[in-house]
Write an enzyme that holds these catalytic residues in place. Structure first.
Site, PDB file in Angstrom:
ATOM      1  NE  ARG A  88       9.117  14.238 -32.049  1.00  0.00           N
ATOM      2  CZ  ARG A  88       8.884  13.727 -33.242  1.00  0.00           C
ATOM      3  NH1 ARG A  88       7.955  14.237 -33.999  1.00  0.00           N
ATOM      4  NH2 ARG A  88       9.595  12.722 -33.690  1.00  0.00           N
TER       5      ARG A  88
ATOM      6  NE  ARG B  59       5.635  19.306 -36.061  1.00  0.00           N
ATOM      7  CZ  ARG B  59       5.896  18.196 -36.719  1.00  0.00           C
ATOM      8  NH1 ARG B  59       6.087  18.231 -38.003  1.00  0.00           N
ATOM      9  NH2 ARG B  59       5.938  17.046 -36.094  1.00  0.00           N
TER      10      ARG B  59
ATOM     11  NE  ARG C 120      10.657  24.249 -36.862  1.00  0.00           N
ATOM     12  CZ  ARG C 120      10.784  24.369 -38.160  1.00  0.00           C
ATOM     13  NH1 ARG C 120      11.275  25.470 -38.687  1.00  0.00           N
ATOM     14  NH2 ARG C 120      10.437  23.390 -38.964  1.00  0.00           N
TER      15      ARG C 120
ATOM     16  CG  ASP D  21      15.293  14.955 -33.945  1.00  0.00           C
ATOM     17  OD1 ASP D  21      14.054  15.027 -33.816  1.00  0.00           O
ATOM     18  OD2 ASP D  21      15.852  14.034 -34.569  1.00  0.00           O
TER      19      ASP D  21
ATOM     20  CE1 TYR E  22      14.241   8.176 -38.744  1.00  0.00           C
ATOM     21  CE2 TYR E  22      14.770   7.241 -36.602  1.00  0.00           C
ATOM     22  CZ  TYR E  22      13.855   7.758 -37.484  1.00  0.00           C
ATOM     23  OH  TYR E  22      12.533   7.857 -37.117  1.00  0.00           O
TER      24      TYR E  22
HETATM   25  O1  CP3 Z   1       9.935  15.528 -26.634  1.00  0.00           O
HETATM   26  C1  CP3 Z   1      10.340  16.688 -26.783  1.00  0.00           C
HETATM   27  O2  CP3 Z   1       9.594  17.682 -26.647  1.00  0.00           O
HETATM   28  C2  CP3 Z   1      11.797  16.906 -27.088  1.00  0.00           C
HETATM   29  C3  CP3 Z   1      12.085  17.055 -28.475  1.00  0.00           C
HETATM   30  C4  CP3 Z   1      12.120  15.849 -29.384  1.00  0.00           C
HETATM   31  C5  CP3 Z   1      12.006  15.990 -30.787  1.00  0.00           C
HETATM   32  N1  CP3 Z   1      12.269  14.797 -31.371  1.00  0.00           N
HETATM   33  C6  CP3 Z   1      11.704  17.245 -31.469  1.00  0.00           C
HETATM   34  C7  CP3 Z   1      11.235  17.219 -32.854  1.00  0.00           C
HETATM   35  C8  CP3 Z   1      12.369  14.498 -29.132  1.00  0.00           C
HETATM   36  C9  CP3 Z   1      12.501  13.779 -27.820  1.00  0.00           C
HETATM   37  C10 CP3 Z   1      12.482  13.858 -30.411  1.00  0.00           C
HETATM   38  C11 CP3 Z   1      12.833  12.436 -30.537  1.00  0.00           C
HETATM   39  C12 CP3 Z   1      12.773  11.833 -31.864  1.00  0.00           C
HETATM   40  N2  CP3 Z   1      13.113  12.378 -33.063  1.00  0.00           N
HETATM   41  C13 CP3 Z   1      12.406  10.486 -32.093  1.00  0.00           C
HETATM   42  C14 CP3 Z   1      12.051   9.482 -31.038  1.00  0.00           C
HETATM   43  C15 CP3 Z   1      10.670   9.643 -30.613  1.00  0.00           C
HETATM   44  C16 CP3 Z   1       9.665   9.398 -31.721  1.00  0.00           C
HETATM   45  O3  CP3 Z   1       9.092  10.355 -32.201  1.00  0.00           O
HETATM   46  O4  CP3 Z   1       9.479   8.243 -32.085  1.00  0.00           O
HETATM   47  C17 CP3 Z   1      12.501  10.252 -33.473  1.00  0.00           C
HETATM   48  C18 CP3 Z   1      12.169   8.972 -34.195  1.00  0.00           C
HETATM   49  C19 CP3 Z   1      12.943  11.459 -34.074  1.00  0.00           C
HETATM   50  C20 CP3 Z   1      13.255  11.674 -35.495  1.00  0.00           C
HETATM   51  C21 CP3 Z   1      12.405  12.722 -36.069  1.00  0.00           C
HETATM   52  N3  CP3 Z   1      12.525  14.071 -35.779  1.00  0.00           N
HETATM   53  C22 CP3 Z   1      11.387  12.563 -37.036  1.00  0.00           C
HETATM   54  C23 CP3 Z   1      10.958  11.234 -37.627  1.00  0.00           C
HETATM   55  C24 CP3 Z   1      10.910  13.846 -37.338  1.00  0.00           C
HETATM   56  C25 CP3 Z   1       9.960  14.212 -38.427  1.00  0.00           C
HETATM   57  C26 CP3 Z   1       8.564  13.788 -38.120  1.00  0.00           C
HETATM   58  C27 CP3 Z   1       7.810  14.920 -37.504  1.00  0.00           C
HETATM   59  O5  CP3 Z   1       7.075  14.681 -36.550  1.00  0.00           O
HETATM   60  O6  CP3 Z   1       7.963  16.033 -38.009  1.00  0.00           O
HETATM   61  C28 CP3 Z   1      11.600  14.779 -36.497  1.00  0.00           C
HETATM   62  C29 CP3 Z   1      11.408  16.242 -36.411  1.00  0.00           C
HETATM   63  C30 CP3 Z   1      11.098  16.797 -35.059  1.00  0.00           C
HETATM   64  N4  CP3 Z   1      11.741  16.469 -33.893  1.00  0.00           N
HETATM   65  C31 CP3 Z   1      10.141  17.824 -34.764  1.00  0.00           C
HETATM   66  C32 CP3 Z   1      10.221  18.089 -33.387  1.00  0.00           C
HETATM   67  C33 CP3 Z   1       9.459  19.129 -32.590  1.00  0.00           C
HETATM   68  C34 CP3 Z   1       9.296  18.561 -35.767  1.00  0.00           C
HETATM   69  C35 CP3 Z   1      10.196  19.603 -36.346  1.00  0.00           C
HETATM   70  C36 CP3 Z   1       9.495  20.827 -36.855  1.00  0.00           C
HETATM   71  O7  CP3 Z   1       9.012  20.780 -38.002  1.00  0.00           O
HETATM   72  O8  CP3 Z   1       9.502  21.862 -36.168  1.00  0.00           O
END
Ligand code: CP3
Length: 341
Positions: free
Chosen positions: A3, A7, A16, A52, A128
């Site tokens: 990530r 944020r 965003r 994502d 999921y």
């Molecule tokens: O790593 C990177 O910079 C690439 C982008 C990336 C995101 N999600 C962006 C994201 C990657 C590689 C992911 C993978 C992802 N997504 C996983 C596997 C890794 C991990 O975190 O365990 C999982 C389980 C997800 C599913 C997911 N997406 C969840 C559970 C959430 C909500 C929780 C949270 O942290 O907000 C997301 C949203 C998400 N994916 C955000 C980002 C930057 C936040 C979105 C926002 O509000 O802008």
């Protein structure tokens, strides 16, 4: 950093405010712009495409919503008929925006900076799809696995085949390596991982023609699965802070490279603590075959200067010496973490 576009960066939050998460992910210009933000600000060594793991769920015909409380699958997959109805989609048609974002990134970064593609590993996407939302322990997913193992196996196989096509499209677009996120692998006991997720992950990686593009496999809290994880065909295991890096390298270092494993919460503390953590991780592997990384996603309230301190500490450890061999010796001689007094 996982990530690394997200944020904790003010420029990400600003963008965003104007666009929803899915809008950013589905618009190649915006996805590429957001992916480049941490590169410009921190000078990270590689850029991961902004997307994502749930994006392919929609393409498999299980629509998603990404709300404030995290992602939601609007119609959870709970029956064999629903598994049958999932599609092994054509990435050129359904998720072209991901490959397009990678193309833009590869073009603007040039050959010196690797672009990483990614997807979920089968079990984690199944968590999921079946549960419908993030939920401690993913009980509905596990219930389906125990009650209808045949249905669950079909679900994993379908995800594996769809994901292989999805990642191949990312590789064709210029991804230099791909990362598979099996965040929830550790929820499975060792026999269930062996029986269900290992063959699905092996199938997926085999379909990618191993040896051509490195595959990094991330999993959390999965020390009990190591002997299976090294059999998946992944070139790199990305692990969290619970993992004993020295032990992992001693036992499996000839088969896989190691990525990880700093606790993201360390980045909420002092510069010195961050540097100590980096040195300790590198000391354990003597810097050999080690990609420095966080053990899970960077926390949204991480100060940007602390993210920078983390990156700089890793880069300094590498730059201090000319060759990999002397690197290893230098890092082995680094002081242990300061003891409590
Ligand atoms: O790593 C990177 O910079 C690439 C982008 C990336 C995101 N999600 C962006 C994201 C990657 C590689 C992911 C993978 C992802 N997504 C996983 C596997 C890794 C991990 O975190 O365990 C999982 C389980 C997800 C599913 C997911 N997406 C969840 C559970 C959430 C909500 C929780 C949270 O942290 O907000 C997301 C949203 C998400 N994916 C955000 C980002 C930057 C936040 C979105 C926002 O509000 O802008």
């Amino acid at each position: 950093m996982m990530r690394q576009a997200g944020r904790y960066l003010p420029e990400y939050r600003a963008l965003r405010e104007k666009h929803s998460f899915l809008e950013v992910a589905k618009t190649p210009d915006l996805a590429a712009e957001v992916s480049l933000q941490p590169y410009r600000r921190l000078g990270v060594d590689a850029v991961i495409v902004f997307s994502d793991i749930l994006i392919p769920a929609e393409a498999m015909s299980a629509p998603i919503e990404l709300g404030d409380a995290g992602p939601v699958i609007t119609a959870p997959v709970r029956t064999s008929a629903q598994v049958e109805a999932l599609s092994v989609f054509d990435p050129d048609r359904e998720t072209r925006f991901v490959a397009d974002a990678i193309r833009l990134l590869a073009k603007s970064l040039g050959p010196g900076v690797p672009v990483l593609g990614f997807a979920a590993a089968p079990w984690t996407l199944a968590c999921y799809l079946v549960q419908g939302a993030s939920r401690e322990g993913f009980p509905a997913a596990k219930a389906l696995l125990w009650n209808e193992p045949g249905t669950f196996r079909k679900l994993l196989e379908k995800i594996a085949r769809a994901t292989a096509l999805y990642l191949k499209a990312q590789i064709a677009a210029g991804a230099a390596a791909v990362q598979l996120f099996d965040t929830w692998a550790g929820e499975l006991d060792a026999p269930a991982y062996w029986e269900f997720e290992l063959p699905a992950t092996q199938l997926l990686i085999e379909e990618l023609s191993p040896g051509k593009t490195p595959v990094i496999l991330f999993s959390k809290a999965s020390n009990h699965l190591l002997s299976s994880l090294v059999r998946t065909g992944a070139n790199v295991l990305s692990v969290d802070w619970r993992m004993d890096l020295a032990g992992l390298q001693r036992t499996f270092g000839d088969r896989v490279a190691i990525q990880g494993n700093i606790d993201p919460s360390v980045l909420l503390s002092s510069r010195q603590a961050i540097v100590n953590s980096v040195h300790e991780a590198l000391r354990q592997t003597r810097g050999r075959g080690h990609i420095l990384n966080l053990g899970h996603g960077i926390l949204p309230d991480t100060p940007v200067e602390n993210a920078l301190a983390f990156i700089r500490a890793g880069q300094a450890a590498r730059m201090e010496n000319g060759s990999a061999e002397s690197d290893a010796v230098e890092i082995a001689n680094m002081p242990e973490r300061t003891p409590f007094v």
